[in-house]
Design a protein around this motif. Structure first.
Motif, PDB file in Angstrom:
ATOM      1  N   PRO A   1       2.242   3.567  -8.951  1.00  0.00           N
ATOM      2  CA  PRO A   1       1.808   3.892 -10.312  1.00  0.00           C
ATOM      3  C   PRO A   1       0.846   5.071 -10.375  1.00  0.00           C
ATOM      4  O   PRO A   1       0.619   5.638 -11.435  1.00  0.00           O
ATOM      5  CB  PRO A   1       1.125   2.594 -10.779  1.00  0.00           C
ATOM      6  N   TYR A   2       0.288   5.459  -9.218  1.00  0.00           N
ATOM      7  CA  TYR A   2      -0.673   6.557  -9.205  1.00  0.00           C
ATOM      8  C   TYR A   2      -0.034   7.898  -8.890  1.00  0.00           C
ATOM      9  O   TYR A   2      -0.210   8.875  -9.614  1.00  0.00           O
ATOM     10  CB  TYR A   2      -1.788   6.248  -8.198  1.00  0.00           C
ATOM     11  N   CYS A   3       0.777   7.930  -7.780  1.00  0.00           N
ATOM     12  CA  CYS A   3       1.344   9.230  -7.367  1.00  0.00           C
ATOM     13  C   CYS A   3       2.856   9.298  -7.490  1.00  0.00           C
ATOM     14  O   CYS A   3       3.434  10.361  -7.310  1.00  0.00           O
ATOM     15  CB  CYS A   3       0.927   9.546  -5.924  1.00  0.00           C
ATOM     16  N   GLY A   4       3.524   8.178  -7.756  1.00  0.00           N
ATOM     17  CA  GLY A   4       4.971   8.182  -7.960  1.00  0.00           C
ATOM     18  C   GLY A   4       5.792   8.091  -6.697  1.00  0.00           C
ATOM     19  O   GLY A   4       7.018   8.107  -6.747  1.00  0.00           O
TER      20      GLY A   4
ATOM     21  N   SER B   1       0.847  -1.189   0.000  1.00  0.00           N
ATOM     22  CA  SER B   1       0.000   0.000   0.000  1.00  0.00           C
ATOM     23  C   SER B   1       0.880   1.235   0.000  1.00  0.00           C
ATOM     24  O   SER B   1       1.840   1.313   0.779  1.00  0.00           O
ATOM     25  CB  SER B   1      -0.905   0.022   1.230  1.00  0.00           C
ATOM     26  N   CYS B   2       0.562   2.181  -0.844  1.00  0.00           N
ATOM     27  CA  CYS B   2       1.318   3.430  -0.917  1.00  0.00           C
ATOM     28  C   CYS B   2       1.086   4.238   0.350  1.00  0.00           C
ATOM     29  O   CYS B   2      -0.064   4.459   0.749  1.00  0.00           O
ATOM     30  CB  CYS B   2       0.904   4.225  -2.147  1.00  0.00           C
ATOM     31  N   GLN B   3       2.173   4.697   0.976  1.00  0.00           N
ATOM     32  CA  GLN B   3       2.068   5.499   2.193  1.00  0.00           C
ATOM     33  C   GLN B   3       1.576   6.908   1.898  1.00  0.00           C
ATOM     34  O   GLN B   3       1.136   7.611   2.792  1.00  0.00           O
ATOM     35  CB  GLN B   3       3.432   5.564   2.879  1.00  0.00           C
ATOM     36  N   SER B   4       1.651   7.299   0.635  1.00  0.00           N
ATOM     37  CA  SER B   4       1.271   8.655   0.265  1.00  0.00           C
ATOM     38  C   SER B   4      -0.207   8.764  -0.109  1.00  0.00           C
ATOM     39  O   SER B   4      -0.929   9.583   0.428  1.00  0.00           O
ATOM     40  CB  SER B   4       2.145   9.140  -0.892  1.00  0.00           C
ATOM     41  N   CYS B   5      -0.659   7.893  -1.047  1.00  0.00           N
ATOM     42  CA  CYS B   5      -2.034   8.029  -1.535  1.00  0.00           C
ATOM     43  C   CYS B   5      -2.949   6.886  -1.113  1.00  0.00           C
ATOM     44  O   CYS B   5      -4.157   6.958  -1.312  1.00  0.00           O
ATOM     45  CB  CYS B   5      -2.050   8.179  -3.056  1.00  0.00           C
ATOM     46  N   GLY B   6      -2.381   5.794  -0.567  1.00  0.00           N
ATOM     47  CA  GLY B   6      -3.199   4.706  -0.048  1.00  0.00           C
ATOM     48  C   GLY B   6      -3.563   3.615  -1.039  1.00  0.00           C
ATOM     49  O   GLY B   6      -4.156   2.607  -0.651  1.00  0.00           O
ATOM     50  N   ILE B   7      -3.212   3.761  -2.317  1.00  0.00           N
ATOM     51  CA  ILE B   7      -3.536   2.746  -3.305  1.00  0.00           C
ATOM     52  C   ILE B   7      -2.715   1.484  -3.044  1.00  0.00           C
ATOM     53  O   ILE B   7      -1.612   1.544  -2.529  1.00  0.00           O
ATOM     54  CB  ILE B   7      -3.291   3.275  -4.745  1.00  0.00           C
ATOM     55  N   THR B   8      -3.261   0.315  -3.361  1.00  0.00           N
ATOM     56  CA  THR B   8      -2.544  -0.948  -3.225  1.00  0.00           C
ATOM     57  C   THR B   8      -2.130  -1.421  -4.606  1.00  0.00           C
ATOM     58  O   THR B   8      -2.926  -1.373  -5.549  1.00  0.00           O
ATOM     59  CB  THR B   8      -3.435  -2.011  -2.548  1.00  0.00           C
TER      60      THR B   8
END
Length: 200
Positions: free
Chosen positions: A189-192, A170-177
């Protein structure tokens, strides 16, 4: 992480110092009444920041004290888009190293450096520590030591998916898995945002 921790500690000390000083002045002069709550509030905020900063400091020290030490090669630098200093991003150090099983791994380690200042030369050897999926490095260990199979660590070959394991992170920045190679760094892949994918 060190930069963020230091900022939190400085803010905590500042808020606590200012809140304590103003509270003491108001209390000794007998004035202020309900306004006395404002400096007390500042002091409480300072204590919260200091506790958070001290917890981060203890966690960072635990990486070196209890972590596994590896010799790594400084591979490149990547922007840390979550921290801005003087209008520019700080940079994280990307390292390649051999784990205990002789498998090439990659890690992103926060440095707090701004691009062009205090960077260690690419290709140098540095001691890194890994503990529970978190990494740190010994800034005094940078040297020009040649490692075994160093050319493999420094080449630009793609990751062979047949020799690695995939894991969901899980991205610590935007939360996407998303799916990433275990034991390597990955970009969301979403926020870099850069993150180290833990071993599975």
């Amino acid at each position: 992480m060190n930069f963020l921790r230091n900022v939190i500690l400085i803010l905590g000390a500042s808020f606590l110092g200012m809140g304590t000083l103003v509270t003491t002045i108001f209390a000794t002069t007998g004035g202020a009444g309900a306004f006395l709550l404002i400096p007390i509030f500042f002091a409480v905020i300072g204590i919260v920041f200091l506790v958070a900063g001290i917890k981060m400091l203890i966690a960072d020290k635990k990486i070196k004290a209890k972590g596994t030490k590896y010799k790594a090669k400084i591979y490149s630098y990547v922007d840390n888009t979550s921290v801005v200093v003087n209008g520019t991003f700080t940079v994280n150090c990307k390292v390649h190293f051999w784990d205990k099983n002789g498998i090439e791994k990659e890690a992103i380690i926060p440095t707090g450096f701004t691009r062009g200042s205090n960077e260690y030369p690419i290709g140098m050897t540095i001691d890194i520590y890994e503990y529970e999926g978190r990494y740190d490095f010994d800034k005094h260990s940078v040297r020009s030591e040649i490692l075994d199979r160093e050319d493999e660590l420094m080449d630009d070959k793609p990751v062979d998916r047949a020799q690695v394991r995939m894991t969901a992170i899980s991205c610590q920045s935007c939360g996407i898995t998303y799916e990433a190679v275990a034991g390597y760094s990955a970009s969301c892949p979403y926020c870099g945002h850069k993150i180290n994918a833990p071993e599975v």
